[in-house]
Design an enzyme around this catalytic site. Structure first.
Site, PDB file in Angstrom:
ATOM      1  N   ASP A  96       0.549  -1.052  -0.034  1.00 29.33           N
ATOM      2  CA  ASP A  96      -0.151  -0.026   0.142  1.00 29.33           C
ATOM      3  C   ASP A  96       0.931   1.202  -0.048  1.00 29.33           C
ATOM      4  OD1 ASP A  96       0.978   0.048   2.656  1.00 29.33           O
ATOM      5  OD2 ASP A  96      -0.765  -0.570   3.584  1.00 29.33           O
ATOM      6  N   GLU A 118      -0.657  -8.872  -0.863  1.00 33.97           N
ATOM      7  CA  GLU A 118      -1.095  -8.275   0.382  1.00 33.97           C
ATOM      8  C   GLU A 118      -2.249  -7.186  -0.184  1.00 33.97           C
ATOM      9  OE1 GLU A 118       0.672  -5.270   3.090  1.00 33.97           O
ATOM     10  OE2 GLU A 118       1.537  -7.060   3.864  1.00 33.97           O
ATOM     11  N   GLU A 132      -1.963   5.127   2.726  1.00 32.36           N
ATOM     12  CA  GLU A 132      -1.811   4.093   2.584  1.00 32.36           C
ATOM     13  C   GLU A 132      -3.243   3.339   2.173  1.00 32.36           C
ATOM     14  OE1 GLU A 132      -0.147   5.179   4.984  1.00 32.36           O
ATOM     15  OE2 GLU A 132       1.819   4.777   4.597  1.00 32.36           O
ATOM     16  N   HIS A 218       6.786   5.441  12.274  1.00 34.95           N
ATOM     17  CA  HIS A 218       6.905   6.286  11.071  1.00 34.95           C
ATOM     18  C   HIS A 218       5.800   6.664  10.124  1.00 34.95           C
ATOM     19  CE1 HIS A 218       5.603   3.420   8.054  1.00 34.95           C
ATOM     20  NE2 HIS A 218       6.082   2.353   8.921  1.00 34.95           N
ATOM     21  N   ARG A 220       2.970   8.805   8.540  1.00 37.00           N
ATOM     22  CA  ARG A 220       2.622   9.919   8.120  1.00 37.00           C
ATOM     23  C   ARG A 220       1.604  10.643   8.810  1.00 37.00           C
ATOM     24  NH1 ARG A 220       5.513   9.236   3.410  1.00 37.00           N
ATOM     25  NH2 ARG A 220       5.987  11.111   2.079  1.00 37.00           N
ATOM     26  N   HIS A 251      13.328   5.434  12.163  1.00 36.42           N
ATOM     27  CA  HIS A 251      13.397   5.646  10.586  1.00 36.42           C
ATOM     28  C   HIS A 251      14.062   7.007  10.009  1.00 36.42           C
ATOM     29  CE1 HIS A 251      11.035   6.120   6.946  1.00 36.42           C
ATOM     30  NE2 HIS A 251      10.516   4.878   7.166  1.00 36.42           N
TER      31      HIS A 251
HETATM   32  C1  UD1 Z   1       6.853   4.767   3.191  1.00 37.91           C
HETATM   33  C2  UD1 Z   1       5.566   4.494   2.816  1.00 37.91           C
HETATM   34  C3  UD1 Z   1       4.720   3.744   3.806  1.00 37.91           C
HETATM   35  C4  UD1 Z   1       5.502   2.644   4.320  1.00 37.91           C
HETATM   36  C5  UD1 Z   1       6.846   3.149   4.743  1.00 37.91           C
HETATM   37  C6  UD1 Z   1       7.764   1.888   5.245  1.00 37.91           C
HETATM   38  C7  UD1 Z   1       4.370   5.956   1.369  1.00 37.91           C
HETATM   39  C8  UD1 Z   1       3.700   7.280   1.159  1.00 37.91           C
HETATM   40  N1  UD1 Z   1       4.977   5.659   2.484  1.00 37.91           N
HETATM   41  O1  UD1 Z   1       6.884   5.781   4.305  1.00 37.91           O
HETATM   42  O2  UD1 Z   1       3.523   3.304   3.585  1.00 37.91           O
HETATM   43  O3  UD1 Z   1       4.866   1.937   5.544  1.00 37.91           O
HETATM   44  O4  UD1 Z   1       7.784   3.617   3.665  1.00 37.91           O
HETATM   45  O5  UD1 Z   1       9.100   2.249   6.021  1.00 37.91           O
HETATM   46  O6  UD1 Z   1       4.647   5.344   0.354  1.00 37.91           O
HETATM   47  N2  UD1 Z   1      14.568   8.270   3.936  1.00 37.91           N
HETATM   48  C9  UD1 Z   1      15.971   8.083   3.921  1.00 37.91           C
HETATM   49  N3  UD1 Z   1      16.462   6.999   3.333  1.00 37.91           N
HETATM   50  C10 UD1 Z   1      15.544   5.710   3.411  1.00 37.91           C
HETATM   51  C11 UD1 Z   1      14.396   6.067   3.469  1.00 37.91           C
HETATM   52  C12 UD1 Z   1      13.750   7.125   3.754  1.00 37.91           C
HETATM   53  O7  UD1 Z   1      16.418   9.179   3.948  1.00 37.91           O
HETATM   54  O8  UD1 Z   1      16.443   4.618   3.052  1.00 37.91           O
HETATM   55  C13 UD1 Z   1      14.030   9.643   4.157  1.00 37.91           C
HETATM   56  C14 UD1 Z   1      13.944  10.592   3.237  1.00 37.91           C
HETATM   57  O9  UD1 Z   1      14.101  11.843   3.424  1.00 37.91           O
HETATM   58  C15 UD1 Z   1      12.599  10.315   2.587  1.00 37.91           C
HETATM   59  C16 UD1 Z   1      11.735  10.191   3.716  1.00 37.91           C
HETATM   60  O10 UD1 Z   1      12.670   9.303   4.570  1.00 37.91           O
HETATM   61  O11 UD1 Z   1      12.090  11.399   1.813  1.00 37.91           O
HETATM   62  C17 UD1 Z   1      10.398   9.465   3.724  1.00 37.91           C
HETATM   63  O12 UD1 Z   1      10.390   8.429   2.984  1.00 37.91           O
HETATM   64  P1  UD1 Z   1       9.077   7.948   2.208  1.00 37.91           P
HETATM   65  O13 UD1 Z   1       9.193   6.792   1.427  1.00 37.91           O
HETATM   66  O14 UD1 Z   1       8.286   9.023   1.582  1.00 37.91           O
HETATM   67  O15 UD1 Z   1       7.966   7.859   3.582  1.00 37.91           O
HETATM   68  P2  UD1 Z   1       7.998   6.663   4.777  1.00 37.91           P
HETATM   69  O16 UD1 Z   1       7.840   7.541   6.033  1.00 37.91           O
HETATM   70  O17 UD1 Z   1       9.485   5.781   4.726  1.00 37.91           O
HETATM   71  N1  UDP Z   2      12.486  -3.653  10.215  1.00 42.97           N
HETATM   72  C1  UDP Z   2      13.973  -3.622   9.779  1.00 42.97           C
HETATM   73  N2  UDP Z   2      14.830  -2.959  10.382  1.00 42.97           N
HETATM   74  C2  UDP Z   2      14.383  -2.008  11.532  1.00 42.97           C
HETATM   75  C3  UDP Z   2      12.870  -1.760  11.671  1.00 42.97           C
HETATM   76  C4  UDP Z   2      12.050  -2.541  10.923  1.00 42.97           C
HETATM   77  O1  UDP Z   2      14.468  -4.610   9.201  1.00 42.97           O
HETATM   78  O2  UDP Z   2      15.190  -1.215  11.842  1.00 42.97           O
HETATM   79  C5  UDP Z   2      11.574  -4.450   9.482  1.00 42.97           C
HETATM   80  C6  UDP Z   2      10.586  -5.091  10.166  1.00 42.97           C
HETATM   81  O3  UDP Z   2      11.019  -6.430  10.909  1.00 42.97           O
HETATM   82  C7  UDP Z   2       9.365  -5.340   9.216  1.00 42.97           C
HETATM   83  C8  UDP Z   2       9.547  -4.089   8.313  1.00 42.97           C
HETATM   84  O4  UDP Z   2      10.871  -3.588   8.260  1.00 42.97           O
HETATM   85  O5  UDP Z   2       9.428  -6.447   8.498  1.00 42.97           O
HETATM   86  C9  UDP Z   2       8.602  -2.766   8.772  1.00 42.97           C
HETATM   87  O6  UDP Z   2       8.824  -1.859   8.052  1.00 42.97           O
HETATM   88  P1  UDP Z   2       8.186  -0.379   8.286  1.00 42.97           P
HETATM   89  O7  UDP Z   2       7.868  -0.499   9.811  1.00 42.97           O
HETATM   90  O8  UDP Z   2       9.283   0.623   7.761  1.00 42.97           O
HETATM   91  O9  UDP Z   2       7.075  -0.380   7.336  1.00 42.97           O
HETATM   92  P2  UDP Z   2       5.488  -0.732   7.620  1.00 42.97           P
HETATM   93  O10 UDP Z   2       5.483  -2.366   7.922  1.00 42.97           O
HETATM   94  O11 UDP Z   2       4.868  -0.017   8.441  1.00 42.97           O
HETATM   95  O12 UDP Z   2       4.760  -0.794   6.085  1.00 42.97           O
END
Ligand code: UD1
Ligand code: UDP
Length: 375
Positions: A96, A118, A132, A218, A220, A251
């Site tokens: 999602d 999923e 999501e 994490h 939003r 995160h």
């Molecule tokens: C995203 C997904 C969320 C998912 C989550 C898993 C969307 C809108 N959100 O949220 O559904 O549950 O991932 O973790 O699709 N960043 C880094 N390095 C990384 C990853 C992220 O620097 O490897 C920072 C960057 O500044 C980036 C920000 O995090 O712009 C946000 O990343 P983004 O994918 O937009 O949102 P998440 O909160 O990670």
């Molecule tokens: N996870 C990981 N390292 C971390 C935190 C989480 O590998 O430091 C794993 C966790 O076991 C799970 C997945 O990342 O499988 C969850 O990711 P996240 O919480 O970012 O996203 P969501 O599940 O909410 O979409």
């Protein structure tokens, strides 16, 4: 030979698609390519490394503090070229995220079949979780095959008018990934040693052996006040329970990093960590006393590890975990989080420990067997 493009962009999608990619690669009748949007960069690359997956296409779209317009529009434009070049018979997406929706839309614009792993999770509140809930509903409208993790998810799809024969209940492939790692930890001593030495870089040895609570967050919709409440709750739990340590891999989203560092940086029994590689995180989950999170995937993993989870969100699309008692929805008010955490600290037996409702580790096999019959 049928051409399949598996496409994803974030850490959890990579973890949950890795076992499916491995299963697909066992079959000669498919030409399988992997396309990453790199909506996440470091957190995604770490998972690819752990599961030894190489991307054939990398859209490399991540920007610091990106917004939903950035993600959606960049993916849509860049996917056009990849689809034109590879011309897949099927695109596989997961979950999602905004990657999920944008890739699905790109496939739909070329009338390519899309399979959704999923599928069918719902809160029926499009602002929670945001974005999501909208991403997954929009995706369901556009996809042909729906791999639902549970019967409940299948019922949701049927109620929305999706054809029964295109919905397959598979279990959640996160259990496949989790069991792969747990088996390796059990069987491969060097692997376990490597995990422990990686953790010792960030966590003192005695803390790793102590009673600890594991935290992640994490979402939003929690940014701003929600996150401040969560951090203040963690602070209060830490100050009230000096014998318990709190381990928190933070995160990389700046909207998470900033409040967490501001509120929790100087508390002695709180350890703020860099995001952990999946095996290190699984190891920590397995050793933890309880987990506080707003994550989707962790709700599905914790039942296999028999760990109680307090879910710091207002809604969940995973009612099965609530029903089995592993997960309790506590919202994002400080008092509620602290009160419920204190209850478990006083008596952990309040959690009923049933089997994992999300599967048995064979979801990938079911998905690939279905594709072998249907493509
Ligand atoms: C995203 C997904 C969320 C998912 C989550 C898993 C969307 C809108 N959100 O949220 O559904 O549950 O991932 O973790 O699709 N960043 C880094 N390095 C990384 C990853 C992220 O620097 O490897 C920072 C960057 O500044 C980036 C920000 O995090 O712009 C946000 O990343 P983004 O994918 O937009 O949102 P998440 O909160 O990670
Ligand atoms: N996870 C990981 N390292 C971390 C935190 C989480 O590998 O430091 C794993 C966790 O076991 C799970 C997945 O990342 O499988 C969850 O990711 P996240 O919480 O970012 O996203 P969501 O599940 O909410 O979409």
């Amino acid at each position: 030979m049928k051409k399949i493009l598996v496409t994803f962009g974030t850490r959890p999608e990579a973890i949950k698609l890795a076992p499916i990619i491995k299963e697909l690669n066992k079959n000669d009748e498919f030409i399988v390519k992997v396309c990453i949007t790199a909506q996440h960069r470091e957190m995604l690359d770490n998972v690819l490394k752990i599961f030894n997956i190489k991307a054939d296409y990398d859209l490399d779209i991540m920007k610091q503090d990106q917004d939903l317009y950035d993600i959606t529009s960049n993916i849509l434009i860049k996917m056009k070229d990849i689809l034109n070049e590879f011309e897949p018979d099927l695109v596989i997406v997961h979950g999602d995220t905004t990657t999920t929706f944008a890739v699905t839309l790109a496939g739909f614009y070329k009338k390519i079949d899309v399979a959704h792993v999923e599928a069918g999770l719902r809160t029926y509140n499009i602002y929670s979780p945001w974005p999501e809930e909208a991403n997954r509903r929009l995706t369901s409208i556009l996809t042909k095959y729906h791999f639902a993790p549970t019967k409940k998810a299948k019922e949701n799809l049927i109620n929305e008018g999706i054809k029964k024969e295109n919905i397959i209940v598979t279990g959640n492939s996160v259990v496949d990934a989790l069991l792969m790692i747990l088996n390796k930890i059990e069987k491969d001593k060097n692997f376990k040693k490597r995990i422990e030495s990686n953790l010792f870089i960030q966590i003192p040895k005695d803390v790793l052996k102590s009673k600890f609570i594991l935290v992640t967050g994490h979402r939003r919709e929690n940014f701003g006040r929600g996150f401040q409440n969560i951090c203040n709750a963690i602070k209060e739990i830490a100050l009230k329970n000096k014998n318990i340590n709190i381990l928190y891999p933070v995160h990389l989203n700046p909207n998470v990093q900033n409040p967490v560092n501001k509120i929790l940086k100087d508390i002695k029994n709180v350890y703020l960590l860099k995001p952990l590689d999946y095996p290190e995180f699984v190891y920590l989950m397995s050793k933890s006393f309880m987990i506080l999170t707003d994550s989707g995937g962790i709700q599905e993993e914790a039942p296999s590890l028999k760990k109680p989870v307090l879910l710091m969100r207002e809604t969940t699309e995973r009612p099965e975990a609530l029903e089995t008692g592993f997960v309790k929805l506590v919202g994002t008010k400080k008092e509620d989080i602290v009160r419920e955490a204190e209850k478990i600290i006083k008596n952990r037996k309040i959690f009923y420990m049933a089997n994992n409702p999300y599967g048995d580790g064979k979801a990938s096999l079911r998905i690939v067997n279905f594709l072998k019959k249907s493509l």
